[in-house]
Enzyme design. Structure first.
Site, PDB file in Angstrom:
ATOM      1  N   LYS A 217       0.852  -1.190   0.000  1.00 16.17           N
ATOM      2  CA  LYS A 217       0.000   0.000   0.000  1.00 16.17           C
ATOM      3  C   LYS A 217       0.884   1.235   0.000  1.00 16.17           C
ATOM      4  CE  LYS A 217      -3.140   2.686   2.958  1.00 16.17           C
ATOM      5  NZ  LYS A 217      -3.888   2.740   4.236  1.00 16.17           N
ATOM      6  N   GLU A 267      -8.451  11.807  12.428  1.00 13.91           N
ATOM      7  CA  GLU A 267      -7.558  10.724  12.836  1.00 13.91           C
ATOM      8  C   GLU A 267      -6.677  11.096  14.023  1.00 13.91           C
ATOM      9  OE1 GLU A 267      -4.213   7.750  10.834  1.00 13.91           O
ATOM     10  OE2 GLU A 267      -5.485   9.000   9.566  1.00 13.91           O
ATOM     11  N   GLU A 311      -6.979  -2.660   2.990  1.00  5.47           N
ATOM     12  CA  GLU A 311      -6.290  -1.405   3.266  1.00  5.47           C
ATOM     13  C   GLU A 311      -6.309  -1.098   4.769  1.00  5.47           C
ATOM     14  OE1 GLU A 311      -6.757   3.375   2.240  1.00  5.47           O
ATOM     15  OE2 GLU A 311      -7.799   1.893   0.987  1.00  5.47           O
ATOM     16  N   GLU A 445     -12.147  10.386  -4.339  1.00 12.32           N
ATOM     17  CA  GLU A 445     -12.019  10.270  -2.884  1.00 12.32           C
ATOM     18  C   GLU A 445     -11.327  11.492  -2.300  1.00 12.32           C
ATOM     19  OE1 GLU A 445      -9.631   7.567   0.381  1.00 12.32           O
ATOM     20  OE2 GLU A 445     -10.598   6.536  -1.295  1.00 12.32           O
TER      21      GLU A 445
END
Length: 458
Positions: A217, A267, A311, A445
């Site tokens: 990733k 986050e 992911e 996104e």
């Protein structure tokens, strides 16, 4: 030392001033609480009513300003001026930086809190737009308004070697009102870096690397630059952004009148309360639906999508590996939940642990940052390609931002963010690229993630 007092109303300016300087004077005279030097921090706090942190901040004239609120909005802090600033351009030494801050805080009279942030990486700064932020910058504001469960407090910080007259001169510049909101300007032009073709090329190169097993990733970001006829007021931008973005960490770091880093990040990097650690893994996303049924369908799709779950697992594995050896006990959710934000929803796995003896904030920062949610997995290989492929300097984007005090610390990941630079605002956001990603989906996104900024400014 904190002298007990009934709350002052914001109209009682002289009473607030007199109480603040009485407490500072008492700190200077206090015996039996350790040695005092010219660098010792003296802090005075006075409870106030009728004052809101962010509207108060919007009315101040200080060039150096800052703001922080947690995701639940249970704690918020606005600060102006600078009593002490720890900053530098050297390679990031998280442990050494946190050690300096903790030593300053430990010797203080009162419980001061430094807040600030760091660059995403220790790569050399490539873009002058980040010059005022440097590699790291943590500040102890001169004046603060902060609120929590116990109400609202006004605070003043000074060094023991400073003149009280200088501090009073700063106090006289303050405005004790809640400033009305001012409309934001609208952008007159937009530039995307990379542009659509460049993005498609980057995604193609990243997917080739994934198939070569260079990494599983990589998180690639875009920068969108909006240009305005006049400078954008970062405090008013944050104020408007906060009204649209619940369940986010809201922050403003403004080292210069025309340079401010502002954002609404979902986050958390970590929160420490004594020896207790709380952190989380966030990765995998879908937009919110326009109806309850559509929203529920998108949630079900997110929870069952193999690509998104894969992911997310990379980030969970990264967090667990980072904390191996730092926590005597670490407990995580059995399965991902869903963090619902106004514009999008994410898979989230929460962790809680007990730190081993001797583990410091520098150890946590150095181990947890950057997470696979903003770098990739394995991280080191992905970071090399981020530097190679992205045609801009991330600066503080996706770096750790937050605060540290005597008894705890909290850091968020500086995503969903923008850099106000005079008459330009640079917006940053990224997307995780794994096998199955497409350039079009990941472009959309990123557009969705910066959509709150764009709605306000375009």
């Amino acid at each position: 030392m904190h002298l007990s007092t009934e709350p002052f109303h914001i109209s009682q300016r002289e009473g607030i001033r007199d109480k603040i300087f009485a407490v500072l004077s008492e700190h200077r005279r206090a015996d039996g609480v350790g040695p005092i030097s010219e660098e010792t921090i003296l802090r005075a706090e006075v409870p106030v009513v009728g004052l809101e942190a962010l509207p108060w901040l919007c009315g101040q004239s200080f060039g150096s300003r800052g703001y922080w609120s947690d995701r639940e909005n249970a704690f918020e802090l606005a600060g102006v001026g600078g009593t002490d600033v720890i900053t530098g351009d050297s390679d990031l030494d998280y442990y050494g930086l946190m050690k300096v801050l903790q030593e300053r805080i430990a010797s203080a009279r009162g419980n001061p809190r430094y807040f600030g942030g760091l660059r995403f990486s220790n790569a050399e700064m490539k873009d002058s737009v980040w010059q005022y932020f440097r590699a790291y910058r943590f500040i102890l504001p001169r004046f603060e308004v902060f609120s929590g469960n116990s109400g609202t407090t006004f605070a003043c910080n000074m060094l023991a070697g400073e003149s009280a007259a200088d501090v009073e001169s700063d106090f006289n510049r303050l405005v004790f009102t809640n400033t009305p909101f001012m409309p934001l300007p609208q952008a007159i032009s937009r530039q995307d870096r990379p542009n659509r073709l460049g993005w498609e090329d980057n995604i193609m190169k990243a997917l080739h690397a994934v198939r070569r097993k260079d990494y599983e990733k990589i998180v690639l970001a875009r920068r969108v630059t909006l240009t305005f006829a006049d400078a954008v007021n970062a405090s008013f931008l944050l104020r408007a952004l906060k009204e649209r973005t619940s369940r986010s960490f809201h922050f403003l770091f403004q080292p210069h009148r025309h340079a401010a880093f502002v954002g609404a990040s979902p986050e958390s990097l970590y929160r420490r309360e004594g020896r207790t650690l709380m952190t989380e893994a966030i990765a995998g996303s879908r937009p919110r639906g326009k109806s309850e049924a559509a929203d529920r369908a998108l949630t079900v799709e997110l929870e069952g999508n193999e690509k998104e779950l894969r992911e997310h697992r990379y980030v969970v594995q990264g967090v667990e590996k980072s904390l191996d050896g730092l926590c005597g006990l670490l407990v995580g959710d059995d399965r991902p939940g869903v963090l619902r934000l106004p514009g999008c929803q994410h898979l989230i796995t929460r962790f809680k642990g007990k730190l081993r003896d001797g583990v410091k904030d520098g150890d946590l920062l150095g181990s947890l940052h950057p997470t696979p949610a903003v770098g990739g997995f394995p991280t080191r290989a992905a970071l090399k390609d981020i530097t190679r492929l992205e045609p801009f300097d991330r600066g503080w984007y996706a770096g750790p931002v937050g605060w540290i005090s005597k008894y705890g610390a909290q850091f968020a990941v500086g995503i969903r963010s923008g850099l106000c630079n005079g008459s330009r605002v640079h917006l940053f956001s990224g997307a995780g690229i794994v096998e199955g990603s497409t350039a079009d989906q990941e472009w959309e996104e990123v557009e969705n993630k910066i959509g709150d900024f764009l709605d306000l400014l375009e």
